[in-house]
Design an enzyme around this catalytic site. Structure first.
Site, mmCIF file in Angstrom:
data_model
loop_
_atom_site.group_PDB
_atom_site.id
_atom_site.type_symbol
_atom_site.label_atom_id
_atom_site.label_comp_id
_atom_site.label_asym_id
_atom_site.label_seq_id
_atom_site.Cartn_x
_atom_site.Cartn_y
_atom_site.Cartn_z
ATOM 1 N N HIS A 403 0.815 -1.226 0.000
ATOM 2 C CA HIS A 403 0.000 0.000 0.000
ATOM 3 C C HIS A 403 0.846 1.273 0.000
ATOM 4 C CE1 HIS A 403 -3.680 1.954 -0.170
ATOM 5 N NE2 HIS A 403 -4.299 1.500 0.914
ATOM 6 N N ASP A 407 -2.408 1.629 -4.846
ATOM 7 C CA ASP A 407 -3.644 1.970 -4.128
ATOM 8 C C ASP A 407 -4.705 0.883 -4.324
ATOM 9 O OD1 ASP A 407 -5.093 2.494 -6.565
ATOM 10 O OD2 ASP A 407 -3.941 4.354 -6.708
#
Ligand code: COA
Length: 432
Positions: A403, A407
């Site tokens: 992350h 995304d």
């Protein structure tokens, strides 16, 4: 040490060869040539930061006569298996490790008795890149290597069953210090403070081979913030296609499972999302997008988990992927997966559904940025477009992405595309 011994011997030969006195020269050289010499054969550095290996098989025994390049033994590191071949022609004198012993890089694997040292010694001298002219001839000894240390250090080594020759010495003139033994112990031991108390029974199992590699990679993975996304996928069509052709492929010795479809679907989806077929360089904070889809497959083998990859899946047909997967499974079952097969993975899939499970949280292997895992396909009730309940073969898919750089929306879109290819496998069949 093998090198220092070797280049000193070369020095004697060269000094003798340069001598003006022909008789002296002949004597020096011939006595050197005809005496049988014992030399240690060390486990050389096999790269990839490997510090130790497990001895899996000896192809020789004491008393065997071997030639240069003959197979000596098979060793397994935490990444793959390597066959060690002989650097010399000679007689095997002593083997220092038993099967399943752990040998450190640099330690002596076996002793050779060699008739004619010249070639082997010259080779080693060349490799050592040491100036032969700096060596005094009177320093020549053919004794086994001696390690300098104090009696107290020797006692600590003995108590801990450590060979001083295996320890990296940092003291003056190669002296092994107490700190060296402690550092060595730390390297090779599991937390020494964790002991089975005397009130309990049990046994200690050494972590080695693939398991040790898993320890290292998974510890590193803990530093990655995982974004996890799961969905379910209808595998009716894939099952139909597979069932249609699997028997005829089996006659050609190819086992076709669902995996080649899932692998090809991933590659096709990666074409649209190249940022997921990438390596993250944490130092430079750069993402290297790779054109090669080297798709790693988590594989359960008798020696534990290993992740070999199928290279350039973007150019392979489902049939070619199945062939390659079969080969890797065969090698995995014999613990003979090569470095080439575990190197340069760009993206990983794990099919734990062969055993069971629905949703999972797969763990990313750095420097990759995503991993996918499948659960077990099961026949479950679902609604069709008219609202009727129908039986459908459903398999879950779970993705974990890094992350810091990927995304959630990218993962969801990629997953949808992967799912589209799996649910419509005709698209996978019409291109390579
Ligand atoms: N759901 C239901 N059945 C499945 C399945 C799934 N997700 N995946 C495979 N199967 C079936 C196969 O079709 C095959 O069926 P068959 O007996 O009718 O031929 C059978 O299970 C065995 O498949 P397998 O030989 O294991 O091949 P594969 O290509 O499906 O999988 C590996 C290959 C290497 C992925 C698999 O053998 C393996 O090792 N899985 C474990 C991965 C792992 O350890 N993950 C955890 C990492 S922490």
């Amino acid at each position: 040490m093998a090198f220092s011994l070797s280049w000193r011997l070369v020095r004697v030969v060269r000094l003798a060869e340069r001598s003006c006195d022909p008789i002296r020269r002949l004597l020096s050289v011939s006595s050197f040539f005809f005496a049988k010499k014992i030399i240690p054969f060390k486990l050389s550095d096999i790269g990839e930061g490997i510090r130790d290996v497990t001895v899996k098989e000896w192809f020789v025994k004491p008393g065997d006569q071997v030639k240069q390049f003959d197979d000596i033994c098979e060793v397994q590191s935490d990444k793959a298996s390597v066959t060690i071949t002989s650097r010399y022609d000679g007689l095997i004198k002593t083997l220092y490790y038993k099967i399943d012993d752990v040998a450190l890089v640099g330690s002596t694997l076996l002793d050779f008795e060699i008739d004619d040292l010249t070639d082997a010694v010259r080779d080693d001298a060349e490799k050592s890149e040491i100036s032969l002219d700096k060596v005094e001839p009177e320093t020549i000894t053919l004794k086994k290597e001696k390690v300098l240390s104090t009696p107290a250090v020797k006692r600590i080594a003995k108590e801990n069953n450590i060979k001083l020759t295996d320890v990296k010495a940092t003291g003056k003139d190669g002296r092994v210090l107490k700190e060296d033994i402690l550092a060595h112990l730390q390297r090779i031991s599991v937390d020494p403070s964790v002991k089975i108390p005397s009130s309990m029974t049990g046994r200690t199992v050494e972590l080695k081979g693939y398991t040790k590699h898993m320890w290292k990679t998974m510890t590193k993975s803990l530093t990655i913030p995982h974004f996890v996304y799961s969905d379910e996928c209808n595998v009716d069509q894939v099952m139909r296609y597979r069932n249609d052709v699997k028997d005829s492929l089996m006659k050609r010795d190819i086992s076709l499972t669902f995996m080649p479809f899932f692998i090809k679907a991933a590659s096709r989806a990666l074409e649209q999302y190249p940022q997921l077929n990438a390596w993250l360089d944490e130092k430079t904070q750069q993402l290297q997008l790779l054109d090669n889809h080297n798709i790693g497959i988590a594989m359960d083998t008798p020696n534990g988990l290993i992740v070999p990859n199928i290279k350039n899946v973007q150019n392979l047909s489902i049939f070619a992927i199945a062939q390659e997967l079969n080969r890797l499974q065969k090698d995995g079952s014999k613990a003979s997966i090569s470095y080439a097969d575990v190197s340069y993975t760009t993206f990983t899939l794990s099919n734990i559904g062969t055993i069971g499970g629905t949703f999972m949280k797969p763990i990313i292997v750095s420097p990759q940025v995503i991993i996918g895992a499948f659960g077990k396909a099961r026949k479950l009730p679902r609604f069709d477009n008219e609202g009727n309940v129908i039986p459908v073969n459903i398999m879950s898919i779970s993705w974990s992405a890094d992350h810091r750089v990927i995304d959630g929306v990218t993962v969801a879109r990629f997953s949808n595309l992967w799912k589209y290819y799996v649910e419509n496998p005709m698209h996978l069949l019409i291109c390579p």
